[in-house]
Design a protein around this motif. Structure first.
Motif, PDB file in Angstrom:
ATOM      1  N   ARG A 116      23.406  59.228 -64.371  1.00  0.00           N
ATOM      2  CA  ARG A 116      22.564  57.841 -65.184  1.00  0.00           C
ATOM      3  C   ARG A 116      21.910  58.243 -66.217  1.00  0.00           C
ATOM      4  O   ARG A 116      21.947  57.296 -67.196  1.00  0.00           O
ATOM      5  CB  ARG A 116      22.010  57.124 -63.790  1.00  0.00           C
ATOM      6  N   GLU A 159      26.745  56.243 -65.461  1.00  0.00           N
ATOM      7  CA  GLU A 159      26.795  55.424 -64.178  1.00  0.00           C
ATOM      8  C   GLU A 159      28.381  55.323 -63.675  1.00  0.00           C
ATOM      9  O   GLU A 159      29.107  55.242 -64.612  1.00  0.00           O
ATOM     10  CB  GLU A 159      26.063  54.407 -64.159  1.00  0.00           C
ATOM     11  N   ARG A 183      31.401  53.145 -63.028  1.00  0.00           N
ATOM     12  CA  ARG A 183      31.709  51.905 -63.649  1.00  0.00           C
ATOM     13  C   ARG A 183      31.718  50.803 -62.527  1.00  0.00           C
ATOM     14  O   ARG A 183      31.823  50.999 -61.419  1.00  0.00           O
ATOM     15  CB  ARG A 183      33.213  52.233 -64.251  1.00  0.00           C
ATOM     16  N   PRO A 184      32.174  49.579 -63.075  1.00  0.00           N
ATOM     17  CA  PRO A 184      32.110  48.664 -61.917  1.00  0.00           C
ATOM     18  C   PRO A 184      33.082  48.849 -60.966  1.00  0.00           C
ATOM     19  O   PRO A 184      34.357  49.145 -61.496  1.00  0.00           O
ATOM     20  CB  PRO A 184      32.672  47.375 -63.003  1.00  0.00           C
ATOM     21  N   TRP A 243      34.500  57.178 -58.278  1.00  0.00           N
ATOM     22  CA  TRP A 243      33.997  57.131 -59.459  1.00  0.00           C
ATOM     23  C   TRP A 243      34.550  56.426 -60.455  1.00  0.00           C
ATOM     24  O   TRP A 243      34.379  56.208 -61.569  1.00  0.00           O
ATOM     25  CB  TRP A 243      33.677  58.442 -60.026  1.00  0.00           C
ATOM     26  N   ARG A 250      37.589  57.097 -62.037  1.00  0.00           N
ATOM     27  CA  ARG A 250      37.696  58.074 -63.169  1.00  0.00           C
ATOM     28  C   ARG A 250      39.196  58.823 -62.592  1.00  0.00           C
ATOM     29  O   ARG A 250      39.325  59.878 -63.070  1.00  0.00           O
ATOM     30  CB  ARG A 250      36.808  59.069 -63.401  1.00  0.00           C
TER      31      ARG A 250
END
Length: 231
Positions: free
Chosen positions: A113, A118, A120-121, A132, A134
Motif C-alpha cells: 500500500r 493496494e 484493486r476493487p 489480488w 492480477r
C-alpha cells in the motif's frame, strides 16, 4: 528480536516493512546493499552492472527526519519522498529475493500500500484467501498450505501449491512487485539505436577493467557465493 531487526549477540534479520524508524530503514538499506554485493561468485570482480545497481539503490536511501534525529516514525525515501522502502527499493529487494521475513500474506499488504499497490476493487487478502485481481487467486488448503490458481488460456487454469504462509507472502510480494522484462531484454530493438550507444558502451567497458582493480573495489572480490570449484 530486538529493535531495528537486530536480536541478541550478532543475530541480525532484515526488518519487515513497513518500517517504524530511520534506524530500521538504515538497517534494511545496508542489508539490501550487502545482499546485492554478494550476488556473484566469490573470486569474481565487481561487475559494472552490479556497481551501477548499488548506486541507483543508494539514491533511494532512507532520509533522516528534519533536524537529523533518529526518532521513531516511518522514514521517507530520500529520492521519492514517499515511505521507505519506496517502490524502487522494494521492487529490487523482492525481485532479488532479499530474505524479508514476512509471516503471512496479509503482512505484505501495508508495504504494498505504501508503494501504491493496494488490492484493486474486488480484491482481498485475508488469513484464508488472496484475491489480488492480477490474474490469479489463492486459497488456504490443508495443513496451512496454499493453492494458487492461475488462468492459462480459454478457461484452463494452472494450480501451484506453496507450503505455508511465509511462502505465500513471498509469492504475493513477487507477483505485485514484478519488475518484468526491462528493455531491451525480450523486446524488439532498433539496430540504429543500438549502434548509437555501442561505441561509448565498449569504451566504458575498457575503463571499468582498469577501475575495478582499485583497492576499494578489488577488496570485494572475495565476497559472494562459492563457485563450483570451491572446496
Amino acid at each position: 528480536m530486538g529493535r531495528d531487526g537486530q536480536g541478541s549477540d550478532s543475530v541480525v534479520q532484515v526488518p519487515v516493512p513497513p518500517l517504524d524508524s530511520y534506524e530500521s530503514g538504515r538497517l534494511f538499506h545496508r542489508l539490501l546493499q550487502l545482499f546485492l554485493r554478494d550476488l556473484k561468485e566469490a573470486g569474481q570482480p565487481v561487475a559494472s552492472h552490479q556497481y551501477l545497481l548499488g548506486a541507483v539503490v543508494q539514491l533511494h536511501e532512507p532520509a533522516r527526519a528534519e533536524g537529523g534525529g533518529a526518532e521513531a516514525g516511518q522514514p521517507l525515501c530520500a529520492c521519492c519522498r514517499t515511505p521507505y522502502p519506496c517502490r524502487t527499493v522494494l521492487g529490487v529487494a523482492v525481485s532479488a529475493e532479499l530474505p524479508i521475513p514476512w509471516g503471512t500474506p496479509a503482512a505484505v499488504v501495508p508495504a504494498l500500500r505504501d508503494v501504491g499497490l493496494e488490492p484493486r476493487p474486488g480484491g482481498a487478502v485475508t488469513a484464508e484467501q488472496v484475491h489480488w485481481v492480477r490474474g490469479w487467486n489463492a486459497q488456504r488448503a490443508a495443513r496451512g498450505s496454499w493453492e494458487i490458481v492461475i488462468p492459462v488460456d480459454r478457461g484452463e487454469v494452472e494450480t501451484v501449491a506453496v507450503p505455508d504462509d511465509a511462502a505465500m507472502a513471498r509469492y504475493l510480494a513477487t507477483a505485485a512487485l514484478a519488475l518484468g522484462s526491462p528493455f531491451p531484454y525480450g523486446w524488439v530493438e532498433d539496430e540504429a539505436e543500438a549502434a548509437a550507444v555501442r561505441p561509448a558502451a565498449h569504451e566504458q567497458v575498457a575503463q571499468w577493467r582498469v577501475r575495478v582493480r582499485v583497492p576499494y573495489l578489488d577488496a570485494h572480490r572475495e565476497f559472494g557465493a562459492a563457485g563450483e570449484d570451491a572446496s
